[in-house]
Write an enzyme that holds these catalytic residues in place. Structure first.
Site, short mmCIF file in Angstrom:
data_model
loop_
_atom_site.label_atom_id
_atom_site.label_comp_id
_atom_site.label_asym_id
_atom_site.label_seq_id
_atom_site.Cartn_x
_atom_site.Cartn_y
_atom_site.Cartn_z
N ASP A 160 -0.04 -7.58 1.10
CA ASP A 160 0.63 -6.21 1.91
C ASP A 160 1.78 -5.72 1.33
O ASP A 160 2.80 -5.35 2.42
CB ASP A 160 -0.37 -5.92 2.89
CG ASP A 160 -0.53 -4.25 2.99
OD1 ASP A 160 0.67 -3.53 1.63
OD2 ASP A 160 -0.54 -3.44 3.95
N HIS B 158 0.78 -1.34 0.27
CA HIS B 158 0.25 -0.14 -0.29
C HIS B 158 0.88 1.22 0.05
O HIS B 158 -0.23 2.26 -0.23
CB HIS B 158 -0.73 -0.01 0.99
CG HIS B 158 -0.18 0.47 2.30
ND1 HIS B 158 -0.34 -0.52 3.33
CD2 HIS B 158 -0.44 1.73 3.01
CE1 HIS B 158 0.29 -0.30 4.14
NE2 HIS B 158 0.71 1.64 4.46
N SER C 63 4.57 3.21 7.53
CA SER C 63 4.41 1.52 7.26
C SER C 63 5.64 1.49 5.50
O SER C 63 6.42 1.72 5.43
CB SER C 63 2.92 2.07 6.47
OG SER C 63 2.10 2.21 6.81
#
Length: 359
Positions: free
Chosen positions: A125, A95, A203
């Site tokens: 992911d 992402h 992230s």
């Protein structure tokens, strides 16, 4: 001319001030603190060692000027990544780079390199980038294991929250075996929950144990405000170590397949079927077809002709389609597996050789 009350107050203030000693005019002496404690020294050493392995990722969009038609790139978003190996491969979240036209990677020494996408697996992911940089700048993170983690262990996160690069936070393993949702609504099982502060921009960064080993990839937070609320999640490193080498090798994660399509939970409920995957299609010539598996279908009279329900793979229970895909992802193409199949109240065991999927 001061009135009598005003004169009295002024005289009192003057007498009080005269009684006070003169204010100090030099800085106070610094109190020696002594040596740092063992935990502080350990944390500092961990950061010094791990920091060069962590990178700041800036994703870019390509824009064309309306009048001159000149093409230029503008920043789109930021995230974190880390070196996987000495060939310049960088692991991050899918992402982080999703939808971007390009990416730029900034190292701990502030040198910057253009990155290319090597491969991605949205269901987990995860994505892999690569840069061309001098060998001495490519310092991979030591690999740990998530299999033997315990609640209460100290963990560290390094990332770029809100674009502030090389930020270190510390916390605990708050819980294990959590389930989180990927960008494709697939379930990521075995996620590590931690209270180490994780914010937007973290992230794709590494979650480290107290030995400085990689134990997870920070991927999401639970927070109504969008900022850290002490509930963060990381993809376990054992899952990462299973997926990343295949992304580097093939550019995508090729899932072994049976050649079937599964029905929904609503179908199972309507037909009062056991937990598992009711088959609604079997591809001709597929491993499932060769093993004689049959889908549910309509008969000539419009009624439902009973088909097979896959309830286990190699003895591991299959509750739904997501379960089956997760178990298949842990196998290899060409591998022979055993399926437990239910049909009309009877179970049987079927041997199947897995093929490559088309997705």
């Amino acid at each position: 001319m001061l009135s009598h009350p005003h004169l009295r107050r002024a005289l009192c203030a003057l007498i009080f001030c005269a009684a006070l000693p003169a204010l100090a005019q030099s800085p106070r002496a610094v109190t020696p603190r002594g040596p740092l404690d063992a935990q502080e020294q350990s944390t500092m050493a961990l950061f010094r060692k791990a920091s060069p392995s962590v990178v700041h990722i800036t994703t870019l969009d390509t824009q064309r000027d309306l009048f001159s038609r000149a093409v230029h790139q503008v920043p789109r978003g930021t995230g974190t990544g880390f070196f996987w190996d000495e060939q310049g491969h960088i692991v991050t979240n899918y992402h982080v780079i999703q939808g971007a036209d390009a990416a730029r990677v900034t190292l701990a020494d502030q040198s910057t390199y253009s990155a290319r996408l090597v491969g991605a697996f949205p269901d987990r992911d995860l994505a892999v980038l690569r840069i061309q940089a001098p060998r001495d700048k490519l310092q991979p993170v030591p690999l740990g294991s998530s299999r033997d983690l315990q609640v209460g262990q100290t963990v560290y996160a390094i990332g770029n929250p809100f674009g502030l690069d090389q930020t270190l936070t510390r916390g605990l393993v708050s819980a294990l075996n959590r389930e989180i949702e990927s960008m494709t609504q697939r379930t990521i099982r075995g996620a590590i929950q931690t209270d180490a502060a994780i914010n937007p921009g973290n992230s794709g960064g590494p979650l480290l144990d107290s030995a400085g080993r990689l134990i997870g990839v920070n991927t999401s937070i639970y927070s109504p405000s969008g900022a850290s609320a002490g509930i963060g999640f990381a993809i376990p490193v054992d899952e990462v170590n299973r997926v990343v080498p295949r992304l580097i090798k093939d550019g995508r994660f090729i899932r072994p397949a049976l050649g079937v399509s599964g029905g929904s939970a609503q179908l199972s409920q309507a037909l009062r079927l056991p937990k598992g995957v009711p088959l609604v299609a079997v591809q001709g010539g597929s491993p499932a077809a060769q093993a004689g598996l049959q889908p549910f279908r309509r008969g000539r009279d419009g009624g439902i002709v009973a088909g097979d329900v896959i309830t286990a793979l190699n003895g591991q229970a299959v509750a739904d389609w997501d379960d089956l895909l997760s178990l298949l992802e842990a196998r290899q193409m060409g591998e022979r597996v055993s399926l437990t199949v239910w049909n009309a109240g009877r179970s049987r065991t079927v041997a199947v050789t897995l093929s490559a999927s088309d997705d």
